[in-house]
Design an enzyme around this catalytic site. Structure first.
Site, mmCIF file in Angstrom:
data_model
loop_
_atom_site.group_PDB
_atom_site.id
_atom_site.type_symbol
_atom_site.label_atom_id
_atom_site.label_comp_id
_atom_site.label_asym_id
_atom_site.label_seq_id
_atom_site.Cartn_x
_atom_site.Cartn_y
_atom_site.Cartn_z
ATOM 1 N N LYS A 109 0.809 -1.220 0.000
ATOM 2 C CA LYS A 109 0.000 0.000 0.000
ATOM 3 C C LYS A 109 0.840 1.266 0.000
ATOM 4 O O LYS A 109 0.354 2.329 -0.374
ATOM 5 C CB LYS A 109 -0.961 -0.036 1.181
ATOM 6 C CG LYS A 109 -1.973 -1.164 1.024
ATOM 7 C CD LYS A 109 -2.975 -1.217 2.141
ATOM 8 C CE LYS A 109 -4.093 -2.186 1.836
ATOM 9 N NZ LYS A 109 -3.727 -3.592 2.082
HETATM 10 C C1 LIG Z 1 -4.409 -4.615 1.507
HETATM 11 C C2 LIG Z 1 -3.669 -5.880 1.352
HETATM 12 C C3 LIG Z 1 -4.137 -6.889 0.500
HETATM 13 C C4 LIG Z 1 -5.441 -6.783 -0.259
HETATM 14 O O1 LIG Z 1 -5.387 -5.811 -1.278
HETATM 15 P P1 LIG Z 1 -6.750 -5.239 -1.920
HETATM 16 O O2 LIG Z 1 -6.330 -4.142 -2.797
HETATM 17 O O3 LIG Z 1 -7.564 -4.771 -0.754
HETATM 18 O O4 LIG Z 1 -7.401 -6.367 -2.624
HETATM 19 C C5 LIG Z 1 -3.362 -8.033 0.365
HETATM 20 N N1 LIG Z 1 -2.209 -8.185 1.056
HETATM 21 C C6 LIG Z 1 -1.750 -7.240 1.894
HETATM 22 C C7 LIG Z 1 -0.481 -7.485 2.630
HETATM 23 C C8 LIG Z 1 -2.448 -6.053 2.058
HETATM 24 O O5 LIG Z 1 -1.970 -5.119 2.895
#
Ligand SMILES: *Cc1c(COP(=O)(O)O)cnc(C)c1O
Length: 491
Positions: A109
């Site tokens: 993210k």
């Molecule tokens: C947020 C997250 C996900 C999921 O991603 P989305 O965009 O919500 O589908 C998967 N793995 C990790 C480590 C995350 O932080």
């Protein structure tokens, strides 16, 4: 480029306005009016160069210099610990792991949340918004810290993060609780992630609260992947990783590949869909879920049904039963059928489920294949991947690797999105490697370092020494009151 609502309840707005607002005030999500063509990517160009090319057409009300300034402020050597922002590792023939976790908080993210505050600063000025912006975030663990780091000490913007009390890992909790910055607020909610997310959506839709905020010259916005400014930076790494593979001679230019994505809110994989629609040679997207397999069932049957029990798993960032970005996907693949989206989402809020019917289900099946992975298989996959390739997976990435191992057997190259550093989930990763899982996460981090002989991610190194600055725990019903309190302090 203008942005329209998935529910046809907003006029078309420029990107600055869509990003500034976060979501459509009347409900619904902003999507680009059309999808731009893939820009020409030259072999060997930097991540930053590719990012400017990919992002510019989506942000056509930003000058190219402004986009470049956002990119260069976000993707610095200080924020990302590898020169190219992302890295590709290989685990076997035709299988690649796309490491997206080299940013400040060790989760993918960061790639979006380091640049989104930059967009927001411009977006505020461009949309003539001179109010103080309060970012409301619901997090299943990783978004919270990544957003806090992205927005910390940003002029004119404050942020409040709600996370499920007891529903995030010890490290995730500590990461958030130790956040510095005078403009950051972190609150644990006695509920699960869906409660937090629904709570935040309600706050956005609360006319009275909005008015109360306006009296203090405060407006709300969002840093969740419902904000387009969060989603579009993720398109970049699909494009960049493809051309990196071409450059390394792993694939030929134009060759179709698969992407496999560990999915929760459907944001990351949706960015992959946009990359494909721009013209990137992608054969299919693999949507990998954990035990909360609402998406797997949906892609297989066409019925989205959230009426089921919620499971806490070792991949907490995927413990989600309401995948917000699916709404964008449905709108896109039906040729912008807002009437259908309205109908489906009315049904979802009334009955907790909807059925898209055969036509949409077949259309989805031509783009996305879905599968889910048990907890036991996650641990096995971590163990076997380390044994065979000496490569350590985190628990979320392991979900995707397990799904890719199962579904990709015809030789088509597959890129697996690696969404977190294994050090963020050390205890469970150690268990997968066959060791005892110590009770103390910091002990786990040390043991994982010794076991795997890899450097500890700087996001977790030294966390124990940091002072806890946020320890508020509230009932779900108190989210509104909490926000009201913050409004009073920022103005
Ligand atoms: C947020 C997250 C996900 C999921 O991603 P989305 O965009 O919500 O589908 C998967 N793995 C990790 C480590 C995350 O932080």
């Amino acid at each position: 480029m203008r942005y329209i609502s998935t529910r046809d309840n907003s006029s078309a707005l420029p990107s600055a306005r869509a990003i500034d607002l976060g979501m459509v005030p009347a409900g619904g999500l902003f999507v680009p009016e059309e999808i731009p063509a893939l820009p020409e990517v030259k072999p060997g160009e930097s991540y930053q160069e590719t990012a400017v090319k990919v992002l510019s057409p989506f942000l056509s009300d930003f000058s190219e210099d402004e986009v470049a300034s956002c990119v260069n402020n976000a993707y610095t050597g200080e924020s990302f610990d590898v020169p190219g922002v992302i890295e590709l590792a290989q685990i076997g023939s035709g299988k690649f792991v796309l490491e997206l976790w080299h940013g400040p908080t060790a989760a993918f993210k960061d790639v979006a949340l380091q640049i989104m505050p930059q967009f927001m600063k411009f977006a505020k000025v461009k949309s003539g918004n001179s109010s103080h912006t309060l970012i409301l975030v619901a997090t299943s663990g990783d978004t919270g810290k990544a957003a806090l780091e992205g927005f910390r000490d940003t002029q004119g913007i404050s942020i409040v993060v709600f996370y499920p009390h007891g529903g995030v890992s010890e490290i995730q909790k500590l990461q958030m609780a130790t956040t510095e910055g005078a403009n950051t607020h972190v609150v644990a909610v006695k509920g699960n992630f869906d409660d937090c997310q629904s709570g935040v959506k309600e706050l956005f839709g609360d006319e009275q609260l909005r008015k109360a905020a306006a009296e203090h010259n405060v407006v709300f916005s969002s840093a969740n992947s419902i904000n387009w400014g969060r989603l579009c930076p993720q398109i970049v790494y699909y494009v960049k990783s493809y051309f990196d593979l071409v450059e390394k001679g792993k694939i030929t230019s134009g060759e179709k590949i698969d992407f496999c994505v560990p999915t929760g809110n459907f944001g990351n994989i949706l960015a992959g869909y946009y990359a494909k629609e721009m013209g990137l040679p992608v054969r299919r997207l693999i949507c990998a879920s954990n035990k909360n397999k609402v998406l797997t069932d949906f892609f297989k049957t066409g019925v989205y049904d959230r009426n089921r029990s919620f499971h806490r798993t070792m991949s907490p960032s995927m413990d989600i039963l309401i995948s917000s970005n699916l709404e964008r996907f449905l709108f896109e693949i039906t040729g912008h059928d807002a009437r259908m989206v309205n109908r489906l989402y009315a049904e979802l809020s009334e009955t907790g489920k909807f059925d898209v019917g055969d036509w949409v289900r077949n259309r989805m099946a031509s783009l996305v294949e879905a599968d889910w992975v048990s907890e036991e298989e996650v641990l096995n996959t971590i163990g076997t991947t380390f044994k065979e390739f000496g490569y350590v997976l985190d628990t979320h990435t392991a979900v995707a690797v397990a799904a890719a191992n199962r579904l990709s057997d015809d030789g088509t190259p597959v890129v697996i999105a690696s969404t977190a550093s294994p050090y963020k989930f050390s205890g469970d990763v150690l268990a997968g490697l066959g060791g005892e899982k110590p009770l103390d996460e910091f002990e786990s981090i040390n043991m994982l370092r010794n076991r795997s002989n890899t450097p500890v991610h700087r996001a977790v190194d030294g966390l124990r020494q940091k002072a806890v600055r946020h320890d508020e725990v509230i009932q779900i019903e108190k989210m509104r009151e909490t926000v009201q309190g913050i409004i009073g302090t920022v103005s």
